[in-house]
Design an enzyme around this catalytic site. Structure first.
Site, PDB file in Angstrom:
ATOM      1  N   PRO A   1      -2.847  -1.435   3.340  1.00 51.13           N
ATOM      2  CA  PRO A   1      -3.842  -1.274   4.411  1.00 51.13           C
ATOM      3  C   PRO A   1      -3.311  -1.910   5.691  1.00 51.13           C
ATOM      4  O   PRO A   1      -2.888  -3.064   5.672  1.00 51.13           O
ATOM      5  CB  PRO A   1      -5.054  -2.046   3.880  1.00 51.13           C
ATOM      6  CG  PRO A   1      -4.495  -3.031   2.903  1.00 51.13           C
ATOM      7  CD  PRO A   1      -3.239  -2.434   2.346  1.00 51.13           C
ATOM      8  N   MET A   2      -3.301  -1.154   6.776  1.00 56.94           N
ATOM      9  CA  MET A   2      -2.815  -1.687   8.056  1.00 56.94           C
ATOM     10  C   MET A   2      -3.831  -1.343   9.137  1.00 56.94           C
ATOM     11  O   MET A   2      -4.155  -0.167   9.334  1.00 56.94           O
ATOM     12  CB  MET A   2      -1.442  -1.092   8.401  1.00 56.94           C
ATOM     13  CG  MET A   2      -0.339  -1.552   7.460  1.00 56.94           C
ATOM     14  SD  MET A   2       1.241  -0.737   7.806  1.00 56.94           S
ATOM     15  CE  MET A   2       0.993   0.875   7.041  1.00 56.94           C
TER      16      MET A   2
ATOM     17  N   CYS B   1      -4.601 -11.311   5.649  1.00 52.97           N
ATOM     18  CA  CYS B   1      -4.310 -10.947   7.037  1.00 52.97           C
ATOM     19  C   CYS B   1      -3.785 -12.165   7.800  1.00 52.97           C
ATOM     20  O   CYS B   1      -4.443 -13.203   7.848  1.00 52.97           O
ATOM     21  CB  CYS B   1      -5.554 -10.386   7.729  1.00 52.97           C
ATOM     22  SG  CYS B   1      -5.197  -9.925   9.446  1.00 52.97           S
TER      23      CYS B   1
ATOM     24  N   LYS C   1      -6.083  -8.430  -2.194  1.00 53.91           N
ATOM     25  CA  LYS C   1      -4.772  -8.447  -1.524  1.00 53.91           C
ATOM     26  C   LYS C   1      -4.616  -9.820  -0.884  1.00 53.91           C
ATOM     27  O   LYS C   1      -5.491 -10.257  -0.140  1.00 53.91           O
ATOM     28  CB  LYS C   1      -4.670  -7.356  -0.464  1.00 53.91           C
ATOM     29  CG  LYS C   1      -3.281  -7.323   0.185  1.00 53.91           C
ATOM     30  CD  LYS C   1      -3.094  -6.123   1.100  1.00 53.91           C
ATOM     31  CE  LYS C   1      -1.643  -5.910   1.484  1.00 53.91           C
ATOM     32  NZ  LYS C   1      -0.957  -7.080   2.027  1.00 53.91           N
TER      33      LYS C   1
ATOM     34  N   ASN D   1       4.500  -6.739  -2.637  1.00 57.48           N
ATOM     35  CA  ASN D   1       4.383  -6.315  -1.245  1.00 57.48           C
ATOM     36  C   ASN D   1       5.209  -7.258  -0.372  1.00 57.48           C
ATOM     37  O   ASN D   1       5.316  -8.436  -0.655  1.00 57.48           O
ATOM     38  CB  ASN D   1       2.895  -6.344  -0.855  1.00 57.48           C
ATOM     39  CG  ASN D   1       2.611  -5.962   0.581  1.00 57.48           C
ATOM     40  OD1 ASN D   1       1.809  -6.613   1.242  1.00 57.48           O
ATOM     41  ND2 ASN D   1       3.231  -4.931   1.088  1.00 57.48           N
ATOM     42  N   GLY D   2       5.807  -6.692   0.673  1.00 59.50           N
ATOM     43  CA  GLY D   2       6.576  -7.504   1.609  1.00 59.50           C
ATOM     44  C   GLY D   2       7.989  -6.985   1.780  1.00 59.50           C
ATOM     45  O   GLY D   2       8.813  -7.109   0.873  1.00 59.50           O
TER      46      GLY D   2
ATOM     47  N   GLY E   1       4.081  -1.048   3.436  1.00 63.25           N
ATOM     48  CA  GLY E   1       3.311  -0.993   4.671  1.00 63.25           C
ATOM     49  C   GLY E   1       4.123  -0.417   5.812  1.00 63.25           C
ATOM     50  O   GLY E   1       4.254   0.792   5.971  1.00 63.25           O
ATOM     51  N   ARG E   2       4.731  -1.314   6.613  1.00 62.38           N
ATOM     52  CA  ARG E   2       5.394  -0.888   7.853  1.00 62.38           C
ATOM     53  C   ARG E   2       6.524   0.122   7.614  1.00 62.38           C
ATOM     54  O   ARG E   2       6.760   0.985   8.449  1.00 62.38           O
ATOM     55  CB  ARG E   2       5.942  -2.123   8.580  1.00 62.38           C
ATOM     56  CG  ARG E   2       4.823  -3.041   9.057  1.00 62.38           C
ATOM     57  CD  ARG E   2       5.334  -4.409   9.456  1.00 62.38           C
ATOM     58  NE  ARG E   2       6.029  -5.074   8.377  1.00 62.38           N
ATOM     59  CZ  ARG E   2       7.030  -5.943   8.546  1.00 62.38           C
ATOM     60  NH1 ARG E   2       7.435  -6.250   9.747  1.00 62.38           N
ATOM     61  NH2 ARG E   2       7.601  -6.505   7.508  1.00 62.38           N
TER      62      ARG E   2
END
Length: 339
Positions: free
Chosen positions: A21-22, A106, A146, A206-207, A230-231
């Site tokens: 989620p972004m 976040c 998350k 994640n990461g 994500g990105r």
């Protein structure tokens, strides 16, 4: 309270994939764009802000109610007021969601200063109360979390993992950096591996999962049930298909830069683009191009020149120059170092 089973994945024989989620990115349109190039198993919405006056954001809700990708969508919430989180979770369960996800990661200072998102990691007792109440409220579908490995250190990491077990969380997405690390520095995949051993639910690593090869490395290093990207899915929307190819031992399909140019057009055609002021549209596209550029041009010229453009015409002409000039050039399979 026992765990609830997760939605079916696209390929039950392979590890899970999820689009992270972004905020301002993973809206309905971006989910549709990603689905066009190869869906992950799971989508997660931008976060619904939760407080005493909050109502469900209609634009974020559209990513659930108007989603025709065929993939499950988890609804993410951010907040710290327990009655309001419970109220919102129950409201969300009236919709066709795959589950409710709580944001405890976040890293934006304006968020964690309000003790929400990553700010919650400083208060393990509060996390315990929130997870307990939400687990009771969300009892007929998955309740997921998350988070990051800590706020500025990992002192609370193991106690929060034990809390996750105590409240029968169904899925943990774990970013292997602290909140204060933001997106810099090494990702602590060893701590993700610790979490995999310690919690009873599946863990998504994640990461900085920037490529299919990296996804395989992280899966083998952590033993995670899957990866959350994500990105790097902004930079390369083909990444989920490429991860599946790599997992099957198939060669990873190279993406011609002309296809990347088509992807940029697709991003550009967001349903509200006609009503957006030109400056906002250019800014919106640059947000994506900041990532795409890292896989397009090893010298960094595209990134530098793109940031200096100020009109749509200038920006799209620059894209043409770099992406259509050499018909044989392909998107890099991993980011160019040093950019």
């Amino acid at each position: 309270m026992s765990q609830v089973s997760l939605p079916k994945s696209l390929h039950p024989d392979l590890p899970l994939t999820a689009l992270a989620p972004m905020q301002d990115v993973t809206n309905l349109w971006f989910m549709k764009v990603i689905a066009h190039y190869g869906s992950p198993d799971y989508f997660f919405t931008e976060y619904f802000r939760v407080n005493d006056t909050s109502r469900l954001n209609r634009n974020i809700l559209a990513a659930i109610t108007e989603n025709d990708t065929g993939r499950p969508v988890f609804a993410q919430m951010i907040g710290e007021s327990i009655p309001d989180l419970v109220r919102t979770a129950k409201e969300l369960c009236n919709y066709n969601i795959a589950g409710v996800d709580l944001n405890m990661g976040c890293p934006a200072p304006r968020i964690y200063r309000k003790n929400v998102g990553g700010g919650l990691l400083r208060e393990p007792e509060k996390v315990d109360r929130i997870l307990g109440e939400l687990r009771s409220a969300v009892n007929d579908r998955p309740f997921t979390v998350k988070m990051r490995v800590g706020f500025e250190n990992t002192d609370n990491f193991y106690s929060i993992l034990d809390t996750i077990n105590r409240h029968s969380i169904d899925l943990l997405s774990l970013h292997g950096r602290t909140v204060k690390d933001m997106y810099h520095g090494a990702v602590k995949y060893d701590l993700i591996a610790e979490a995999v051993r310690r919690v009873d639910c599946p863990v998504l690593a994640n990461g900085n999962i920037h490529s299919a090869t990296k996804a395989l490395e992280v899966l083998s290093q952590t033993g995670a049930a899957g990866v959350m990207v994500g990105r790097w899915a902004i930079a390369n929307p083909w990444i989920f298909n490429q991860i599946r190819q790599a997992l099957r031992g198939e060669p990873i399909a190279r993406v011609p830069l002309v296809e990347v140019r088509n992807y940029i057009d697709r991003l550009w055609q967001t349903p509200n683009s006609a009503t957006m002021p030109v400056r906002s549209r250019v800014g919106y596209l640059k947000m994506f191009l900041n990532y795409i550029a890292l896989l397009v041009d090893a010298e960094g010229d595209f990134l530098r020149l793109m940031r200096h453009t100020s009109t749509e015409v200038e920006l799209l002409n620059l894209c043409d120059r770099f992406l259509l000039a050499e018909g044989t050039k392909t998107l890099a399979l991993a980011p160019y170092s040093g950019l």
